[in-house]
Design an enzyme around this catalytic site. Structure first.
Site, PDB file in Angstrom:
ATOM      1  CB  ILE A   3      -0.971   0.023   1.210  1.00  0.00           C
ATOM      2  CG1 ILE A   3      -0.223  -0.010   2.527  1.00  0.00           C
ATOM      3  CG2 ILE A   3      -1.982  -1.092   1.117  1.00  0.00           C
ATOM      4  CD1 ILE A   3      -1.129   0.179   3.739  1.00  0.00           C
ATOM      5  CB  ILE A  14       4.180   0.582   4.176  1.00  0.00           C
ATOM      6  CG1 ILE A  14       3.218  -0.293   4.978  1.00  0.00           C
ATOM      7  CG2 ILE A  14       3.701   2.031   4.118  1.00  0.00           C
ATOM      8  CD1 ILE A  14       3.178   0.024   6.445  1.00  0.00           C
ATOM      9  CD  GLU A  15       5.410   3.645  -3.464  1.00  0.00           C
ATOM     10  OE1 GLU A  15       5.996   4.416  -4.244  1.00  0.00           O
ATOM     11  OE2 GLU A  15       4.459   2.907  -3.823  1.00  0.00           O
ATOM     12  CB  ILE A  16       6.427   6.923   2.356  1.00  0.00           C
ATOM     13  CG1 ILE A  16       6.028   6.117   3.589  1.00  0.00           C
ATOM     14  CG2 ILE A  16       6.139   8.414   2.509  1.00  0.00           C
ATOM     15  CD1 ILE A  16       4.591   6.264   4.011  1.00  0.00           C
TER      16      ILE A  16
END
Length: 194
Positions: free
Chosen positions: A108, A155-157
């Site tokens: 996400i 998780i991607e930022i």
């Protein structure tokens, strides 16, 4: 017994309601936005701590009707529902899986306006991460950070708003909520509205 005039009036009102619904949703799909992402976890408390402290989510009350261990979190217009994994499902949440950071894996992604601030935050919590920049040659560089939650979910930022969305077709079907953040969007003149 209804008169013909009353039946006609009722049919006309129903048609107006139907037309109003169609205006709101021309493609007939009654979706509004992403509501939540659900994640299995080994330890609900540990996962709540991660999502609240590292990513700033807020713990919210869950409906009492749920008879299984879990937690609901919310922020940034999206929810995360944590569900305690049953004993026979916990093998899916292995430590080996948590170590591999592959940007092509399921994940996400959250938009950030301060990538360096996120780097400092990950380092503060001693979270292993992968940092990369893509698209530098095209002028719209995207900075990305990839890391895992306590159960190995990626998780991607990113600062993906640097990239303009250019639909290949069917621009008339894209719904952009006016009350939320939207990426830059190019409205093409030759887009067939199918």
């Amino acid at each position: 017994m209804q008169s013909q005039a009353e039946r006609n009036k009722k049919e006309q009102e129903e048609e107006e309601i139907r037309e109003e619904k169609e205006k709101k949703n021309e493609d007939g799909i009654p979706l509004m936005a992403l509501n939540h992402v659900s994640r299995l976890c080994k330890d609900v408390e540990k996962s709540v701590e991660f999502y609240t402290k590292v990513l700033g989510f807020v713990l919210i009350k869950r409906p009492q009707a749920f008879d299984f261990d879990g937690a609901w979190l919310f922020n940034y217009g999206v929810g995360i529902h944590l569900v305690h994994a049953k004993h026979d499902e916990q093998h899916k949440l292995s430590e080996d899986h948590a170590q591999n950071l592959d940007p092509m894996d399921n994940h996400i992604s959250f938009q950030s306006e301060d990538m360096e601030g996120m780097v400092h935050r990950l380092e503060e919590f001693k979270i292993k991460y992968l940092k990369r920049t893509v698209g530098e040659e095209g002028g719209a560089a995207i900075d990305q950070l990839f890391f895992k939650d306590p159960d190995g979910f990626m998780i991607e930022i990113c600062n993906c708003e640097n990239v303009k969305l250019v639909p290949q077709r069917s621009i008339g079907r894209i719904k952009l909520p006016s009350d939320r953040h939207n990426p830059p969007f190019e409205l093409g003149n030759n887009d067939p509205k199918t």
